[in-house]
Design a protein around this motif. Sequence first.
Motif, PDB file in Angstrom:
ATOM      1  N   SER A  23       0.845  -1.193   0.000  1.00 37.82           N
ATOM      2  CA  SER A  23       0.000   0.000   0.000  1.00 37.82           C
ATOM      3  C   SER A  23       0.884   1.248   0.000  1.00 37.82           C
ATOM      4  N   ASN A  24       0.246   2.423   0.058  1.00 38.16           N
ATOM      5  CA  ASN A  24       0.979   3.680  -0.107  1.00 38.16           C
ATOM      6  C   ASN A  24       1.492   4.304   1.184  1.00 38.16           C
ATOM      7  N   GLY A  25       1.000   3.885   2.315  1.00 43.23           N
ATOM      8  CA  GLY A  25       1.466   4.492   3.553  1.00 43.23           C
ATOM      9  C   GLY A  25       0.567   4.132   4.721  1.00 43.23           C
ATOM     10  N   ILE A  26       0.851   4.713   5.857  1.00 44.41           N
ATOM     11  CA  ILE A  26       0.083   4.462   7.073  1.00 44.41           C
ATOM     12  C   ILE A  26       0.132   5.735   7.918  1.00 44.41           C
ATOM     13  N   TRP A  27      -0.799   5.867   8.829  1.00 42.10           N
ATOM     14  CA  TRP A  27      -0.865   7.077   9.654  1.00 42.10           C
ATOM     15  C   TRP A  27       0.348   7.217  10.581  1.00 42.10           C
ATOM     16  N   TYR A  28       0.623   8.449  10.947  1.00 43.51           N
ATOM     17  CA  TYR A  28       1.691   8.782  11.902  1.00 43.51           C
ATOM     18  C   TYR A  28       1.212   9.975  12.721  1.00 43.51           C
ATOM     19  N   ARG A  29       1.396   9.925  14.026  1.00 42.95           N
ATOM     20  CA  ARG A  29       0.913  10.978  14.912  1.00 42.95           C
ATOM     21  C   ARG A  29       2.091  11.700  15.559  1.00 42.95           C
ATOM     22  N   GLN A  30       2.131  12.993  15.352  1.00 42.25           N
ATOM     23  CA  GLN A  30       3.192  13.800  15.947  1.00 42.25           C
ATOM     24  C   GLN A  30       3.059  13.818  17.476  1.00 42.25           C
ATOM     25  N   ARG A  31       4.196  13.789  18.126  1.00 42.80           N
ATOM     26  CA  ARG A  31       4.216  13.832  19.592  1.00 42.80           C
ATOM     27  C   ARG A  31       3.661  15.167  20.086  1.00 42.80           C
ATOM     28  N   LYS A  32       2.788  15.099  21.083  1.00 45.74           N
ATOM     29  CA  LYS A  32       2.224  16.308  21.667  1.00 45.74           C
ATOM     30  C   LYS A  32       3.102  16.810  22.807  1.00 45.74           C
TER      31      LYS A  32
ATOM     32  N   MET B  87       1.319   2.491  16.270  1.00 43.32           N
ATOM     33  CA  MET B  87       1.655   1.756  15.052  1.00 43.32           C
ATOM     34  C   MET B  87       3.160   1.717  14.811  1.00 43.32           C
ATOM     35  N   HIS B  88       3.869   2.739  15.251  1.00 40.20           N
ATOM     36  CA  HIS B  88       5.273   2.893  14.892  1.00 40.20           C
ATOM     37  C   HIS B  88       6.243   2.308  15.910  1.00 40.20           C
ATOM     38  N   PHE B  89       5.714   1.556  16.884  1.00 48.37           N
ATOM     39  CA  PHE B  89       6.566   0.919  17.883  1.00 48.37           C
ATOM     40  C   PHE B  89       6.280  -0.574  17.895  1.00 48.37           C
ATOM     41  N   VAL B  90       7.335  -1.363  17.693  1.00 53.87           N
ATOM     42  CA  VAL B  90       7.163  -2.786  17.408  1.00 53.87           C
ATOM     43  C   VAL B  90       6.528  -3.532  18.573  1.00 53.87           C
ATOM     44  N   TRP B  91       6.785  -3.129  19.809  1.00 50.15           N
ATOM     45  CA  TRP B  91       6.190  -3.845  20.936  1.00 50.15           C
ATOM     46  C   TRP B  91       4.681  -3.682  20.974  1.00 50.15           C
ATOM     47  N   LEU B  92       4.180  -2.636  20.328  1.00 52.57           N
ATOM     48  CA  LEU B  92       2.742  -2.387  20.306  1.00 52.57           C
ATOM     49  C   LEU B  92       2.070  -2.891  19.035  1.00 52.57           C
ATOM     50  N   SER B  93       2.712  -2.744  17.878  1.00 58.78           N
ATOM     51  CA  SER B  93       2.069  -3.111  16.610  1.00 58.78           C
ATOM     52  C   SER B  93       2.593  -4.399  15.994  1.00 58.78           C
ATOM     53  N   GLY B  94       3.855  -4.737  16.274  1.00 56.65           N
ATOM     54  CA  GLY B  94       4.479  -5.881  15.603  1.00 56.65           C
ATOM     55  C   GLY B  94       5.035  -5.549  14.237  1.00 56.65           C
ATOM     56  N   ASP B  95       5.011  -4.243  13.859  1.00 57.08           N
ATOM     57  CA  ASP B  95       5.376  -3.745  12.527  1.00 57.08           C
ATOM     58  C   ASP B  95       4.282  -4.146  11.539  1.00 57.08           C
TER      59      ASP B  95
ATOM     60  N   SER C  51      10.261   6.472  14.051  1.00 55.57           N
ATOM     61  CA  SER C  51       9.475   5.260  13.832  1.00 55.57           C
ATOM     62  C   SER C  51      10.388   4.043  13.831  1.00 55.57           C
ATOM     63  N   GLU C  52       9.938   2.970  14.471  1.00 52.87           N
ATOM     64  CA  GLU C  52      10.687   1.713  14.446  1.00 52.87           C
ATOM     65  C   GLU C  52      10.306   0.846  13.246  1.00 52.87           C
ATOM     66  N   MET C  53       9.261   1.221  12.537  1.00 51.44           N
ATOM     67  CA  MET C  53       8.765   0.391  11.445  1.00 51.44           C
ATOM     68  C   MET C  53       9.704   0.385  10.248  1.00 51.44           C
ATOM     69  N   TRP C  54       9.807  -0.751   9.598  1.00 51.74           N
ATOM     70  CA  TRP C  54      10.341  -0.795   8.257  1.00 51.74           C
ATOM     71  C   TRP C  54       9.212  -0.419   7.290  1.00 51.74           C
ATOM     72  N   ASP C  55       9.581   0.007   6.094  1.00 51.05           N
ATOM     73  CA  ASP C  55       8.509   0.290   5.137  1.00 51.05           C
ATOM     74  C   ASP C  55       8.394  -0.769   4.049  1.00 51.05           C
ATOM     75  N   ASN C  56       9.221  -1.801   4.113  1.00 55.93           N
ATOM     76  CA  ASN C  56       9.032  -2.952   3.222  1.00 55.93           C
ATOM     77  C   ASN C  56       9.692  -4.185   3.820  1.00 55.93           C
ATOM     78  N   VAL C  57       9.030  -5.320   3.664  1.00 51.51           N
ATOM     79  CA  VAL C  57       9.545  -6.609   4.128  1.00 51.51           C
ATOM     80  C   VAL C  57       9.226  -7.643   3.058  1.00 51.51           C
TER      81      VAL C  57
ATOM     82  N   ARG D 191      13.752   2.065  22.569  1.00 54.73           N
ATOM     83  CA  ARG D 191      13.400   2.437  21.206  1.00 54.73           C
ATOM     84  C   ARG D 191      14.568   2.254  20.256  1.00 54.73           C
ATOM     85  N   GLY D 192      14.234   2.051  18.981  1.00 53.79           N
ATOM     86  CA  GLY D 192      15.243   1.913  17.939  1.00 53.79           C
ATOM     87  C   GLY D 192      14.806   0.926  16.876  1.00 53.79           C
ATOM     88  N   PHE D 193      15.192   1.162  15.616  1.00 50.08           N
ATOM     89  CA  PHE D 193      14.785   0.259  14.546  1.00 50.08           C
ATOM     90  C   PHE D 193      15.869  -0.782  14.298  1.00 50.08           C
ATOM     91  N   ALA D 194      15.435  -1.914  13.723  1.00 54.62           N
ATOM     92  CA  ALA D 194      16.326  -3.052  13.520  1.00 54.62           C
ATOM     93  C   ALA D 194      17.267  -2.833  12.341  1.00 54.62           C
TER      94      ALA D 194
END
Length: 447
Positions: free
Chosen positions: A225-234, A248-256, A293-299, A436-439
């Motif tokens: 798909s083309n993308g996913i939502w992202y929420r700026q820190r308040k 969504m952007h943290f693997v412990w919560l979403s699983g990527d 974001s910890e997410m990859w954008d392709n797997v 935090r941190g991406f793989a």
Amino acid sequence: MTQPITPTPNASAETPPPSRRKFIQHGSVISAGVATTFASPRVLRGSEPAESKPEPIRLGLVGAGGRGSGAINDSLSINDNVKLVAVADLVPQKCENICKSLASRYADKFDVKPSEMHHGLDAYKRVLDNKDVDVVLFATPPGFRAPYVLDAVDAGKHVFAEKPTCVDPAGYRQCLEADKKARANQTAIVTGTQYRRQTNYVEAIKRIHEGEIGDIISGTARYCSNGIWYRQRKKGMSDAEYQLYNWMHFVWLSGDQIAEQAVHNIDTINWIMGGPPESAYGGGGRFTRPDDSEMWDNVAVDYVYPGNRVVSFMCRQIPDTKSDNSNVIYGTKGTCTILGGNSGASIQTRDGKTTWEMSGDIGAAYKQEHKDLIDSIRQGKPIVEFAETAASSLTAVLGRMAAYTGQAVTWDFVANESKLDLVPRDLDIKGPGAARGFAVPGKQELV
């Protein structure tokens, strides 16, 4: 939250705790082992006056965001004689908003008193404490799914659980425990894998299993798909608050994305293949994600199923790229293509002639899973499908672990040996959250 993955003490599969579990029946008989745990409902039978109706099945919702709103709307719209009586969310405003919307839309099915609108990290426990709640719908971030459902089963509740059911091997084992206890307790667990109830998926896979395309050789699965939502820190948010807000952007919560979104395709392939793969080898990366974001954008993962059948899987969320939501199974006699959403399914011979096709209706499938859940409770034959969805969720985790580490990883390792446990044991809403941190493959350790 204090030790969120610890099940309720003194609960066991053999001796379910007292609860208000009612099977609302229509001319059928509850088995003796189940009936003893229920309060006596008023049952409509032939000799009773027409105005004598069984008590409604009472629902509690945990997670009042977009998916929670979708799930409760589907349940209330498709089922008769049900009532929503409790709502929980991290944010009080979400509870208020969803209650206002549902009260106006389903006046006869809405009975949430202000005292039954709960918020905070432990809010789900207040729903489980409510003896009037029969069924709990869980639509929180996926990292909480396994421990919350296990607690619900220990509390004697029926469950609807959104996908994925786990984000790591530790959660997978909790899912298996919950599934086993639910079967012993005779409480239902239905999951948000709507394609398993979408008629064109069911018919296509039935035809595959009956040999219409011959022996399965290989397959491809895509969720691009083309993308996913992202929420700026308040301003003023703690790390924990921010991670939960932008979950969504943290693997412990979403699983990527491979677990949170593409698990639908992985579940379809496991359904076709009769179970999970034996191993996975893959890769991917990140080019367009926000810095934090910890997410990859392709797997991309090659899954090897029993019989040395390889399924090439890909998921991607990159702007301005071509979308593809498909599952293609190649057999000795032909090919079956099953497309996501409403796009339908078809079978072609090896020379390209279409011999069967059927359109899809994903909206009906979303509702059907909730009807099946309530019907199974009323009939005294509760559906329990948590282990199957957990296997698909762990298959997604297997692919993620292979891609993240750059290693070939086996099902046996993730299911039985891996110590990966991402969910914090003690989470303080004002605290630091998870590390935090991406793989980075080659640096990410296989645990």
